[in-house]
Scaffold this motif. Structure first.
Motif, PDB file in Angstrom:
ATOM      1  N   GLU A 202       0.831  -1.193   0.000  1.00  0.00           N
ATOM      2  CA  GLU A 202       0.000   0.000   0.000  1.00  0.00           C
ATOM      3  C   GLU A 202       0.873   1.254   0.000  1.00  0.00           C
ATOM      4  OE1 GLU A 202      -2.576  -0.259   3.361  1.00  0.00           O
ATOM      5  OE2 GLU A 202      -3.805  -1.860   2.458  1.00  0.00           O
ATOM      6  N   ALA A 203       0.261   2.362  -0.353  1.00  0.00           N
ATOM      7  CA  ALA A 203       0.969   3.642  -0.346  1.00  0.00           C
ATOM      8  C   ALA A 203       1.346   4.037   1.080  1.00  0.00           C
ATOM      9  CB  ALA A 203       0.087   4.717  -0.978  1.00  0.00           C
ATOM     10  N   ILE A 204       2.379   4.834   1.205  1.00  0.00           N
ATOM     11  CA  ILE A 204       2.836   5.314   2.505  1.00  0.00           C
ATOM     12  C   ILE A 204       2.040   6.542   2.926  1.00  0.00           C
ATOM     13  CG2 ILE A 204       4.812   6.207   3.798  1.00  0.00           C
ATOM     14  CD1 ILE A 204       6.608   4.808   1.721  1.00  0.00           C
ATOM     15  N   GLY A 205       1.831   7.456   1.973  1.00  0.00           N
ATOM     16  CA  GLY A 205       1.162   8.716   2.253  1.00  0.00           C
ATOM     17  C   GLY A 205       1.855   9.847   1.529  1.00  0.00           C
ATOM     18  N   PRO A 206       1.465  11.080   1.812  1.00  0.00           N
ATOM     19  CA  PRO A 206       2.109  12.232   1.168  1.00  0.00           C
ATOM     20  C   PRO A 206       3.628  12.165   1.315  1.00  0.00           C
ATOM     21  CG  PRO A 206       0.182  12.961   2.374  1.00  0.00           C
ATOM     22  CD  PRO A 206       0.375  11.514   2.717  1.00  0.00           C
ATOM     23  N   THR A 207       4.325  12.254   0.192  1.00  0.00           N
ATOM     24  CA  THR A 207       5.771  12.017   0.151  1.00  0.00           C
ATOM     25  C   THR A 207       6.500  13.256  -0.349  1.00  0.00           C
ATOM     26  OG1 THR A 207       5.492   9.639  -0.192  1.00  0.00           O
ATOM     27  CG2 THR A 207       7.571  10.606  -0.920  1.00  0.00           C
ATOM     28  N   LEU A 208       7.546  13.633   0.377  1.00  0.00           N
ATOM     29  CA  LEU A 208       8.387  14.757  -0.010  1.00  0.00           C
ATOM     30  C   LEU A 208       9.649  14.224  -0.688  1.00  0.00           C
ATOM     31  CD1 LEU A 208       9.338  17.749   0.102  1.00  0.00           C
ATOM     32  CD2 LEU A 208      10.230  17.241   2.399  1.00  0.00           C
TER      33      LEU A 208
ATOM     34  N   VAL B 252       8.313   9.402  -9.867  1.00  0.00           N
ATOM     35  CA  VAL B 252       7.353   8.536 -10.553  1.00  0.00           C
ATOM     36  C   VAL B 252       7.128   7.225  -9.799  1.00  0.00           C
ATOM     37  CG1 VAL B 252       6.953   7.208 -12.673  1.00  0.00           C
ATOM     38  CG2 VAL B 252       7.654   9.610 -12.808  1.00  0.00           C
ATOM     39  N   PRO B 253       8.170   6.562  -9.260  1.00  0.00           N
ATOM     40  CA  PRO B 253       7.901   5.382  -8.440  1.00  0.00           C
ATOM     41  C   PRO B 253       6.964   5.674  -7.275  1.00  0.00           C
ATOM     42  CG  PRO B 253      10.206   5.422  -9.047  1.00  0.00           C
ATOM     43  CD  PRO B 253       9.621   6.723  -9.513  1.00  0.00           C
ATOM     44  N   ALA B 254       7.151   6.806  -6.612  1.00  0.00           N
ATOM     45  CA  ALA B 254       6.264   7.160  -5.495  1.00  0.00           C
ATOM     46  C   ALA B 254       4.831   7.323  -5.973  1.00  0.00           C
ATOM     47  CB  ALA B 254       6.756   8.436  -4.823  1.00  0.00           C
ATOM     48  N   LEU B 255       4.654   7.989  -7.091  1.00  0.00           N
ATOM     49  CA  LEU B 255       3.303   8.182  -7.640  1.00  0.00           C
ATOM     50  C   LEU B 255       2.674   6.851  -8.029  1.00  0.00           C
ATOM     51  CD1 LEU B 255       3.967  11.286  -9.922  1.00  0.00           C
ATOM     52  CD2 LEU B 255       2.529  11.277  -7.874  1.00  0.00           C
ATOM     53  N   LEU B 256       3.454   5.997  -8.665  1.00  0.00           N
ATOM     54  CA  LEU B 256       2.909   4.713  -9.120  1.00  0.00           C
ATOM     55  C   LEU B 256       2.487   3.825  -7.956  1.00  0.00           C
ATOM     56  CD1 LEU B 256       5.390   3.947 -12.046  1.00  0.00           C
ATOM     57  CD2 LEU B 256       2.990   4.608 -12.244  1.00  0.00           C
ATOM     58  N   MET B 257       3.133   4.001  -6.806  1.00  0.00           N
ATOM     59  CA  MET B 257       2.755   3.222  -5.632  1.00  0.00           C
ATOM     60  C   MET B 257       1.591   3.841  -4.866  1.00  0.00           C
ATOM     61  SD  MET B 257       4.693   0.667  -6.000  1.00  0.00           S
ATOM     62  CE  MET B 257       4.309  -0.251  -4.516  1.00  0.00           C
TER      63      MET B 257
ATOM     64  N   GLY C 207      13.968   0.111  -5.239  1.00  0.00           N
ATOM     65  CA  GLY C 207      13.593   1.497  -5.011  1.00  0.00           C
ATOM     66  C   GLY C 207      12.100   1.707  -5.109  1.00  0.00           C
ATOM     67  N   MET C 208      11.472   1.011  -6.017  1.00  0.00           N
ATOM     68  CA  MET C 208      10.014   1.102  -6.162  1.00  0.00           C
ATOM     69  C   MET C 208       9.322   0.587  -4.906  1.00  0.00           C
ATOM     70  SD  MET C 208       7.562   1.721  -8.592  1.00  0.00           S
ATOM     71  CE  MET C 208       8.239   1.341 -10.198  1.00  0.00           C
ATOM     72  N   LEU C 209       9.748  -0.576  -4.425  1.00  0.00           N
ATOM     73  CA  LEU C 209       9.102  -1.172  -3.258  1.00  0.00           C
ATOM     74  C   LEU C 209       9.334  -0.340  -2.004  1.00  0.00           C
ATOM     75  CD1 LEU C 209       9.875  -4.953  -3.873  1.00  0.00           C
ATOM     76  CD2 LEU C 209       7.791  -3.684  -4.419  1.00  0.00           C
ATOM     77  N   GLU C 210      10.436   0.415  -1.977  1.00  0.00           N
ATOM     78  CA  GLU C 210      10.704   1.255  -0.816  1.00  0.00           C
ATOM     79  C   GLU C 210       9.660   2.370  -0.673  1.00  0.00           C
ATOM     80  OE1 GLU C 210      14.691   2.947   1.329  1.00  0.00           O
ATOM     81  OE2 GLU C 210      14.686   1.297  -0.085  1.00  0.00           O
ATOM     82  N   MET C 211       8.917   2.625  -1.727  1.00  0.00           N
ATOM     83  CA  MET C 211       7.881   3.659  -1.710  1.00  0.00           C
ATOM     84  C   MET C 211       6.551   3.131  -1.179  1.00  0.00           C
ATOM     85  SD  MET C 211       9.271   6.405  -2.976  1.00  0.00           S
ATOM     86  CE  MET C 211      10.591   6.991  -4.047  1.00  0.00           C
ATOM     87  N   SER C 212       6.559   1.938  -0.596  1.00  0.00           N
ATOM     88  CA  SER C 212       5.291   1.341  -0.170  1.00  0.00           C
ATOM     89  C   SER C 212       5.360   0.837   1.264  1.00  0.00           C
ATOM     90  CB  SER C 212       4.922   0.169  -1.092  1.00  0.00           C
ATOM     91  OG  SER C 212       5.858  -0.889  -0.955  1.00  0.00           O
TER      92      SER C 212
END
Length: 490
Positions: free
Chosen positions: A147-153, A170-175, A470-475
């Motif tokens: 799942e998404a983490i939340g608002p990301t800076l 883009v990875p953060a957005l896609l997650m 890196g992608m999975l780290e955004m979740s």
């Protein structure tokens, strides 16, 4: 070839919450050319009030679930439209990057191209992720949800604004995370082009904010309780401050920090083959790269020969206007970079180093922020110049006794981002690559792979950007336990 013109985009608004908006204040910033010292444009200044609007927008869409609840394929459609718009603005992106930061246009074009490839790669990787996985464990069946983490800076660095899109944004957005991309002041021009492409992509309200601003805005955002994750790229000292502030509210942090690359030149190589790669790895973007080969390690037997050849290569560089396609070496991004570099050179000489070449302003380029690449010899690895990141065109040649000694010197650093060896011996290459403690190691000076998980060890940071990791780290991971079957043990 003629100079590439600069395109100034939107001189009155800021891109906040997926929309162009009037800034909170009437204050402006002056964007100056690092080549001529002349004014390029006056642009709206992003203040803390504007940053708060971006947070409110991201928090609003997060609370409503409007982005995270979209199917991954729907989120990818918006990202794909952004990629298409960025591709259409390739020339404007490259020119804006070169015109304000001083990066030679040919390098800026290569960086833009690689950044767009990374966005494309992130889109492809997202299709391989199992957002819901059914797994049998030793204690029964479970569902694992990503799942998404939340608002990301995402706080970017001025030497790779487009690369950062593919590695973090883009990875953060896609997650499923709403994103605030805060760029440094050296990216006002390219940031506006990136934002214009995002506007064309039509992201839902609140999902994406993009603006350049000073450090006070970064500090405000890092400390904001509504931001769930911080991805920071920059210097180690500031990175430590970011981690400390984020830790006080248990926010997720990824740090891609400084480096002090050791480039080891083995005795078996032909310098005619090695020099173009070695010099390119050192002076690329005037040394303003975290992976710049700032420590050049060579045996005592070949030391004098290599130094003489390096001086020849530095002298041959075509220095000048970064928007001229023939330029190989441009101005520095800011006065503070030149001042810092000069101070490092002065202290190195005071410690006993010798300035073999450079460290001065090229003739005829006094109006800009120019500094010839400085080559220092007589450097011991214990000296400040060998231990601290300059992030400017200052390079140390360090003698080693044998390959084991070279490995020791390479590892005698608080940094651990990148390293390389030039050798024709596969056994030596294997030994050194296995012993040097860095996040990526290159045999033959290859540029780091940003599509693989990228990041450092030691004080070069933690966490990874790029690649699947890196992608999975955004979740976040949530485990759901299905109802136990009747009679099952609990």
């Amino acid at each position: 070839m003629a100079k590439i013109p600069l395109e100034i985009i939107n001189t009155s608004e800021l891109f906040i919450g997926s929309q162009w908006r009037q800034p909170a204040s009437s204050s402006t910033v002056e964007v100056m050319s690092p080549h001529s010292g002349k004014l390029i444009a006056r642009l709206p200044e992003a203040t803390i009030a504007d940053a708060q609007l971006a947070v409110d927008a991201a928090a609003g869409v997060w609370d409503e679930g409007g982005w995270a609840d979209l199917a991954p394929s729907n989120r990818a459609e918006f990202a794909q439209r952004w990629l298409d718009a960025l591709r259409a603005k390739f020339e404007a992106l490259s020119a804006a990057n070169a015109g304000q930061t001083g990066m030679p246009l040919t390098l800026a074009e290569a960086m833009t191209d690689s950044g767009l490839v990374l966005v494309e790669d992130a889109l492809a990787l997202a299709t391989t992720i199992e957002f819901v996985e059914h797994r049998e464990t030793a204690t029964g069946a479970v569902e694992i949800h990503r799942e998404a983490i939340g608002p990301t800076l995402v706080i970017g660095t001025y030497n790779g604004p487009v690369s950062g899109l593919g590695m973090s944004v883009v990875p953060a957005l896609l997650m499923g995370n709403p994103v605030i991309l805060k760029l440094p002041p050296e990216n006002y021009l390219v940031g506006a082009v990136i934002a214009a492409a995002a506007h064309e992509a039509g992201f839902p309200e609140g999902v994406l904010s993009i603006f350049a601003a000073d450090a006070d805005v970064s500090k405000y955002l890092v400390a904001h309780e509504r931001l769930s994750a911080v991805h920071f790229t920059g210097g180690t000292k500031i990175g430590a401050e970011v981690a400390s502030v984020a830790a006080s509210r248990i926010a997720r942090v990824t740090l891609e920090l400084g480096g002090k690359t050791a480039a080891i030149v083995a005795d078996d190589v032909d310098l005619d083959e090695v020099l173009p790669v070695l010099v390119g790895g050192a002076v690329s973007n005037q040394g303003q790269m975290c992976i710049a080969s700032s420590r050049i390690l060579v045996s005592s037997e070949r030391h004098d020969e290599l130094v003489a050849r390096l001086v020849e290569s530095f002298k041959a560089l075509k220095i000048g206007d970064p928007l001229d396609p023939k330029t190989e070496y441009g101005p520095l991004a800011a006065e503070r970079v030149r001042d810092r570099s000069l101070a490092f050179i002065e202290r190195a000489i005071a410690e006993g180093a010798t300035l073999e070449y450079g460290g001065d302003v090229p003739e005829g380029l006094t109006e800009g922020i120019y500094l010839r690449p400085a080559l220092l010899t007589g450097v011991k690895n214990s000296m400040e110049i060998a231990q601290e990141e300059v992030f400017g065109p200052v390079y140390s040649v360090i003698r080693y006794d044998d390959i084991e000694d070279a490995i020791r010197i390479a590892n005698d650093s608080k940094y651990g981002l990148y390293g390389t060896i030039f050798t024709n011996d596969p056994q030596v290459a294997s030994l050194v690559s296995s012993k040097v403690r860095v996040g990526q190691f290159s045999i033959g000076g290859r540029f780091p792979s940003l599509a693989a998980p990228y990041g450092g060890m030691k004080q070069s940071g933690y966490g990874r950007v790029g690649g699947l990791e890196g992608m999975l780290e955004m979740s976040n991971i949530k485990v759901i336990l299905p109802a136990a079957e009747a009679g099952a043990a609990v």
